[in-house]
Motif scaffolding. Structure first.
Motif, PDB file in Angstrom:
ATOM      1  N   VAL A 140       0.296  -1.340  -0.227  1.00 17.45           N
ATOM      2  CA  VAL A 140      -0.049   0.284  -0.279  1.00 17.45           C
ATOM      3  C   VAL A 140       0.877   1.410  -0.237  1.00 17.45           C
ATOM      4  O   VAL A 140       0.317   2.351  -0.413  1.00 17.45           O
ATOM      5  CB  VAL A 140      -1.367   0.636   1.261  1.00 17.45           C
ATOM      6  N   THR A 141       2.348   1.816   0.555  1.00 17.19           N
ATOM      7  CA  THR A 141       3.011   2.187   0.311  1.00 17.19           C
ATOM      8  C   THR A 141       3.584   2.507  -0.451  1.00 17.19           C
ATOM      9  O   THR A 141       3.238   3.765  -0.830  1.00 17.19           O
ATOM     10  CB  THR A 141       4.165   2.158   1.384  1.00 17.19           C
ATOM     11  N   GLU A 142       3.919   1.644  -1.768  1.00 16.50           N
ATOM     12  CA  GLU A 142       4.498   1.994  -2.402  1.00 16.50           C
ATOM     13  C   GLU A 142       3.391   2.326  -3.942  1.00 16.50           C
ATOM     14  O   GLU A 142       3.574   3.408  -4.614  1.00 16.50           O
ATOM     15  CB  GLU A 142       4.795   0.710  -2.982  1.00 16.50           C
ATOM     16  N   PHE A 143       2.483   1.738  -3.623  1.00 16.70           N
ATOM     17  CA  PHE A 143       1.107   2.405  -4.622  1.00 16.70           C
ATOM     18  C   PHE A 143       0.396   3.900  -4.455  1.00 16.70           C
ATOM     19  O   PHE A 143       0.487   4.465  -5.406  1.00 16.70           O
ATOM     20  CB  PHE A 143      -0.172   1.082  -4.125  1.00 16.70           C
ATOM     21  N   VAL A 144       0.501   3.902  -2.393  1.00 15.17           N
ATOM     22  CA  VAL A 144       0.304   5.674  -2.485  1.00 15.17           C
ATOM     23  C   VAL A 144       1.137   6.487  -2.993  1.00 15.17           C
ATOM     24  O   VAL A 144       1.393   6.913  -4.104  1.00 15.17           O
ATOM     25  CB  VAL A 144      -0.079   5.897  -0.810  1.00 15.17           C
ATOM     26  N   LEU A 145       2.768   6.050  -3.052  1.00 13.71           N
ATOM     27  CA  LEU A 145       3.517   7.337  -2.991  1.00 13.71           C
ATOM     28  C   LEU A 145       3.550   7.232  -4.755  1.00 13.71           C
ATOM     29  O   LEU A 145       3.861   8.655  -5.448  1.00 13.71           O
ATOM     30  CB  LEU A 145       4.872   6.770  -2.780  1.00 13.71           C
ATOM     31  N   ARG A 146       3.610   6.356  -5.667  1.00 14.69           N
ATOM     32  CA  ARG A 146       3.427   6.147  -7.085  1.00 14.69           C
ATOM     33  C   ARG A 146       2.279   7.052  -8.227  1.00 14.69           C
ATOM     34  O   ARG A 146       2.213   7.564  -8.633  1.00 14.69           O
ATOM     35  CB  ARG A 146       3.806   4.691  -7.216  1.00 14.69           C
ATOM     36  N   SER A 147       1.293   6.670  -6.549  1.00 16.96           N
ATOM     37  CA  SER A 147       0.053   7.050  -7.284  1.00 16.96           C
ATOM     38  C   SER A 147      -0.409   8.488  -7.323  1.00 16.96           C
ATOM     39  O   SER A 147      -0.409   8.804  -8.181  1.00 16.96           O
ATOM     40  CB  SER A 147      -1.504   6.773  -6.847  1.00 16.96           C
ATOM     41  N   ILE A 148       0.745   9.697  -6.624  1.00 17.66           N
ATOM     42  CA  ILE A 148      -0.319  10.762  -5.726  1.00 17.66           C
ATOM     43  C   ILE A 148       2.085  11.294  -6.457  1.00 17.66           C
ATOM     44  O   ILE A 148       1.816  12.501  -6.262  1.00 17.66           O
ATOM     45  CB  ILE A 148      -0.448  10.734  -4.321  1.00 17.66           C
ATOM     46  N   ARG A 149       2.375  10.830  -7.465  1.00 21.61           N
ATOM     47  CA  ARG A 149       3.507  11.305  -6.997  1.00 21.61           C
ATOM     48  C   ARG A 149       4.338  11.484  -6.748  1.00 21.61           C
ATOM     49  O   ARG A 149       4.781  13.131  -6.524  1.00 21.61           O
ATOM     50  CB  ARG A 149       3.710  11.675  -8.653  1.00 21.61           C
ATOM     51  N   LEU A 150       4.759  11.102  -5.064  1.00 21.75           N
ATOM     52  CA  LEU A 150       4.952  11.605  -3.892  1.00 21.75           C
ATOM     53  C   LEU A 150       6.790  10.818  -4.000  1.00 21.75           C
ATOM     54  O   LEU A 150       6.222   9.596  -3.908  1.00 21.75           O
ATOM     55  CB  LEU A 150       4.412  11.606  -2.867  1.00 21.75           C
ATOM     56  N   ARG A 151       7.284  11.587  -4.353  1.00 23.40           N
ATOM     57  CA  ARG A 151       9.228  11.769  -3.976  1.00 23.40           C
ATOM     58  C   ARG A 151       9.026  11.195  -2.791  1.00 23.40           C
ATOM     59  O   ARG A 151       9.288  11.702  -2.074  1.00 23.40           O
ATOM     60  CB  ARG A 151      10.091  11.932  -5.081  1.00 23.40           C
ATOM     61  N   LEU A 152       9.976   9.376  -2.483  1.00 23.10           N
ATOM     62  CA  LEU A 152      10.290   9.431  -0.563  1.00 23.10           C
ATOM     63  C   LEU A 152      11.974   8.646  -0.983  1.00 23.10           C
ATOM     64  O   LEU A 152      11.962   7.814  -0.999  1.00 23.10           O
ATOM     65  CB  LEU A 152       9.571   9.088   0.064  1.00 23.10           C
ATOM     66  N   PRO A 153      12.781   9.284  -1.358  1.00 23.79           N
ATOM     67  CA  PRO A 153      14.661   9.092  -1.621  1.00 23.79           C
ATOM     68  C   PRO A 153      14.691   7.570  -0.454  1.00 23.79           C
ATOM     69  O   PRO A 153      14.651   7.557   0.696  1.00 23.79           O
ATOM     70  CB  PRO A 153      15.512  10.624  -1.023  1.00 23.79           C
ATOM     71  N   LEU A 154      16.232   7.258  -1.024  1.00 27.01           N
ATOM     72  CA  LEU A 154      16.012   5.918  -0.791  1.00 27.01           C
ATOM     73  C   LEU A 154      16.491   6.185   0.800  1.00 27.01           C
ATOM     74  O   LEU A 154      16.231   5.130   1.606  1.00 27.01           O
ATOM     75  CB  LEU A 154      16.863   4.943  -1.106  1.00 27.01           C
ATOM     76  N   GLY A 155      17.399   6.863   0.951  1.00 24.00           N
ATOM     77  CA  GLY A 155      17.779   6.881   2.128  1.00 24.00           C
ATOM     78  C   GLY A 155      16.574   7.719   3.627  1.00 24.00           C
ATOM     79  O   GLY A 155      17.012   7.080   4.994  1.00 24.00           O
ATOM     80  N   PHE A 156      15.142   8.507   3.294  1.00 17.40           N
ATOM     81  CA  PHE A 156      14.567   8.014   4.199  1.00 17.40           C
ATOM     82  C   PHE A 156      12.584   6.585   3.647  1.00 17.40           C
ATOM     83  O   PHE A 156      13.021   5.753   4.503  1.00 17.40           O
ATOM     84  CB  PHE A 156      13.683   9.081   3.821  1.00 17.40           C
ATOM     85  N   ARG A 157      13.595   6.365   2.725  1.00 16.43           N
ATOM     86  CA  ARG A 157      12.425   5.061   2.324  1.00 16.43           C
ATOM     87  C   ARG A 157      12.811   3.535   2.684  1.00 16.43           C
ATOM     88  O   ARG A 157      12.519   2.762   3.463  1.00 16.43           O
ATOM     89  CB  ARG A 157      12.446   4.753   1.305  1.00 16.43           C
ATOM     90  N   VAL A 158      14.359   3.471   2.613  1.00 20.80           N
ATOM     91  CA  VAL A 158      14.542   2.221   3.658  1.00 20.80           C
ATOM     92  C   VAL A 158      14.392   1.989   5.176  1.00 20.80           C
ATOM     93  O   VAL A 158      14.186   1.625   5.314  1.00 20.80           O
ATOM     94  CB  VAL A 158      15.729   2.229   2.825  1.00 20.80           C
ATOM     95  N   PRO A 159      15.415   3.583   5.915  1.00 18.36           N
ATOM     96  CA  PRO A 159      14.513   3.878   7.208  1.00 18.36           C
ATOM     97  C   PRO A 159      13.218   3.205   7.355  1.00 18.36           C
ATOM     98  O   PRO A 159      12.827   2.695   8.588  1.00 18.36           O
ATOM     99  CB  PRO A 159      14.986   4.727   7.518  1.00 18.36           C
ATOM    100  N   TYR A 160      12.072   3.676   6.546  1.00 19.79           N
ATOM    101  CA  TYR A 160      10.978   2.965   6.966  1.00 19.79           C
ATOM    102  C   TYR A 160      10.243   2.452   6.621  1.00 19.79           C
ATOM    103  O   TYR A 160       9.735   1.517   7.656  1.00 19.79           O
ATOM    104  CB  TYR A 160       9.772   4.636   6.118  1.00 19.79           C
ATOM    105  N   HIS A 161      10.133   1.447   5.690  1.00 23.99           N
ATOM    106  CA  HIS A 161      10.511  -0.231   5.741  1.00 23.99           C
ATOM    107  C   HIS A 161      10.750  -0.839   6.881  1.00 23.99           C
ATOM    108  O   HIS A 161      10.327  -1.673   7.478  1.00 23.99           O
ATOM    109  CB  HIS A 161      10.471  -0.204   4.525  1.00 23.99           C
ATOM    110  N   LEU A 162      12.402  -0.995   6.841  1.00 22.02           N
ATOM    111  CA  LEU A 162      13.185  -1.356   7.662  1.00 22.02           C
ATOM    112  C   LEU A 162      12.063  -0.966   9.574  1.00 22.02           C
ATOM    113  O   LEU A 162      11.905  -1.947  10.490  1.00 22.02           O
ATOM    114  CB  LEU A 162      14.292  -1.012   8.293  1.00 22.02           C
ATOM    115  N   ALA A 163      11.739   0.224   9.891  1.00 24.00           N
ATOM    116  CA  ALA A 163      10.825   0.354  10.987  1.00 24.00           C
ATOM    117  C   ALA A 163       9.784  -0.768  11.155  1.00 24.00           C
ATOM    118  O   ALA A 163       8.497  -1.207  12.008  1.00 24.00           O
ATOM    119  CB  ALA A 163      10.410   2.056  10.774  1.00 24.00           C
ATOM    120  N   LEU A 164       8.932  -0.247   9.588  1.00 21.75           N
ATOM    121  CA  LEU A 164       7.284  -1.161  10.141  1.00 21.75           C
ATOM    122  C   LEU A 164       7.748  -2.811   9.239  1.00 21.75           C
ATOM    123  O   LEU A 164       6.999  -3.500  10.400  1.00 21.75           O
ATOM    124  CB  LEU A 164       6.664  -1.121   8.214  1.00 21.75           C
ATOM    125  N   ALA A 165       8.965  -3.290   8.891  1.00 23.20           N
ATOM    126  CA  ALA A 165       9.356  -4.584   9.479  1.00 23.20           C
ATOM    127  C   ALA A 165       9.641  -5.471  11.133  1.00 23.20           C
ATOM    128  O   ALA A 165       9.385  -6.182  11.115  1.00 23.20           O
ATOM    129  CB  ALA A 165      11.159  -4.640   8.425  1.00 23.20           C
TER     130      ALA A 165
END
Length: 474
Positions: A140-165
């Motif tokens: 859902v996170t990846e779908f929303v980011l792509r659908s609304i064209r919101l850019r979240l760089p890897l430096g923030f994207r990876v910690p976010y997904h690690l936190a969810l994990a």
């Protein structure tokens, strides 16, 4: 015929011109203005839905209830994601979009804690919900980011997904040691969630050092640091709540439901990571205020390590394990960690870090490895107090600041006075008349000086001290 004789026709009185502008609109009621600008109905909607879902179903009674819970959480999360998409595509209402996206993250976290009891009672069945919940959250996170064209760089994207994990998978690691509530491995596992979250958040240092330009042109009008730090502040608060809920849900104590292993000091390691992130932010942004806030965080963590201690048997049991394995109580270990943090800040060039380090040495002089609270402080220990004085004096000489010299001198005098007073009190126990002996010896030189003055002997140092100029003919 003169012009005065020419008759002037009567002109009927015309009505005054009327203004075409509408009357001024009345000011809206403050409550209505707040509702229109803040739009709290997204939060109210999510809260009511979660409350109703929890009242209607339980994840422990029947499989149908578990599936209903999962379906309800997933369905409402998709509704929120769809609302965000509609708001961006048709309304460009970015302020409300931020609220909706944070609520989407809230639904992910709610899913990660909803099935704790099911995992404890039926691990084989519960694992599927946790793994499936993580996969759903990532998708859902990846779908929303792509659908609304919101850019979240890897430096923030990876910690976010690690936190969810971490939220979804960490409970699975505890299942193997749940059978024995007095297992030291289980206790350390419950304590270890906050340090593990700290390691995840520490990966944000890479993004921080890239600066605010790292998220420029992200597809939204959100300014730095609201984007993307809002979601990580939200996750940081959730880490504190999850650390408590893990101890509540996964530590099953027979006939002791009112006892809890959790203590405020569980959050101290995570707090030090927050301090490091703030320090790095302050250095990158050249913000003195942020650096000072970072230096102040360990002060709060030391206080956190010294409060909230209880006499519960299970609480004391892990507290003993903690002190044995780490070499001291939470207060002592936190002070050592604070010293290490200030040493790191000093190496990073933060101005007040060495002063803070000297304060840590001074406090360590009052704390032993078995000191649990500030009520248990001891008399100053010479080694740490001497280190504090030497460091303060060295800093004052290095920076040539008179106020640092004054502080160093005051600490030195206080230390010497304390040591002398302790020695004097020890001697008084063996010599009850020591006070009279000391007073008698102290009065003897005073008597001698009085006699010398009476005999005409001039005491020049006494005259200078009294402010009298010496007579050159005397």
């Amino acid at each position: 015929m003169s012009s005065a004789d020419i008759p002037v026709p009567d002109v009927p009185n015309s009505p005054p011109p009327t203004s075409s502008s509408p009357p001024p609109a009345s000011e809206p009621h403050p409550f209505l203005r707040w509702v229109s600008t803040s739009n709290p109905f997204y939060v109210i909607s999510a809260g009511l839905f979660l409350f109703g879902l929890r009242m209607s179903f339980s994840a422990r009674e029947r499989d149908t209830d578990s599936w209903a819970l999962m379906g309800g959480l997933a369905g409402y999360t998709l509704l929120l994601a769809s609302a965000a998409l509609v708001l961006v595509r048709f309304g460009r209402v970015w302020n409300d979009v931020r609220t909706v996206l944070l609520l989407v993250v809230l639904m992910f976290l709610s899913t990660s804690v909803t099935f704790d009891e099911l995992l404890v009672l039926n691990p084989g069945h519960g694992r599927g919900y946790f793994v499936g919940g993580l996969a759903f959250a990532v998708a859902v996170t990846e779908f929303v980011l792509r659908s609304i064209r919101l850019r979240l760089p890897l430096g923030f994207r990876v910690p976010y997904h690690l936190a969810l994990a971490l939220f979804f998978l960490y409970p699975l690691a505890l299942v193997a040691v749940l059978s024995d509530p007095h297992s030291e491995a289980l206790m350390w596992g419950l304590w270890g969630f906050a340090p593990a979250a700290g390691l995840v958040f520490l990966t944000l240092v890479v993004a921080i050092r890239r600066g605010r330009g790292y998220v420029r042109d992200n597809g939204s009008p959100w300014p730095w640091p609201f984007y993307p730090w809002s979601v990580f502040v939200f996750l940081a608060v959730a880490v504190c709540g999850r650390a408590f809920l893990l101890c509540w849900s996964f530590h099953l104590l027979p006939n002791a439901s009112d006892q809890l292993i959790f203590g405020p000091y569980f959050l101290v390691p995570f707090g030090f990571v927050i301090a490091i992130l703030l320090l790095e932010l302050g250095l990158v942004e050249k913000s003195r205020a942020t650096q000072w806030v970072a230096l102040a965080v360990p002060v709060g963590l030391v206080a956190l390590a010294a409060v909230g201690h209880r006499s519960d048997a299970i609480y004391r049991e892990f507290l003993d394990h903690f002190a044995t394995r780490l070499g001291g109580t939470p207060l002592f270990v936190t002070l050592l960690a604070a010293g290490a943090f200030y040493l790191y800040a000093w190496a990073r060039g933060v101005a007040l870090a060495p002063d803070a380090l000297s304060v840590v040495f001074a406090v360590l002089a009052l704390v032993k490895p078995n000191t649990l609270t500030f009520d248990d402080v001891i008399a100053p220990q010479p080694a740490f107090l001497a280190a504090a004085v030497v460091l303060a004096v060295w800093i004052s000489l290095w920076r040539r600041d008179w106020w640092r010299r004054a502080i160093g001198a005051a600490v030195a005098i206080g230390w010497a006075g304390t040591v002398a007073w302790r020695s004097y009190r020890a001697l008084r126990e063996d010599a009850p008349g020591l006070d009279f002996l000391v007073l008698g010896v102290a009065l003897l030189p005073i008597a001698v000086m009085i006699s010398l003055v009476k005999g005409g002997v001039r005491l020049r140092w006494l005259e200078r001290w009294l402010g009298r100029a010496p007579n050159p003919t005397g």
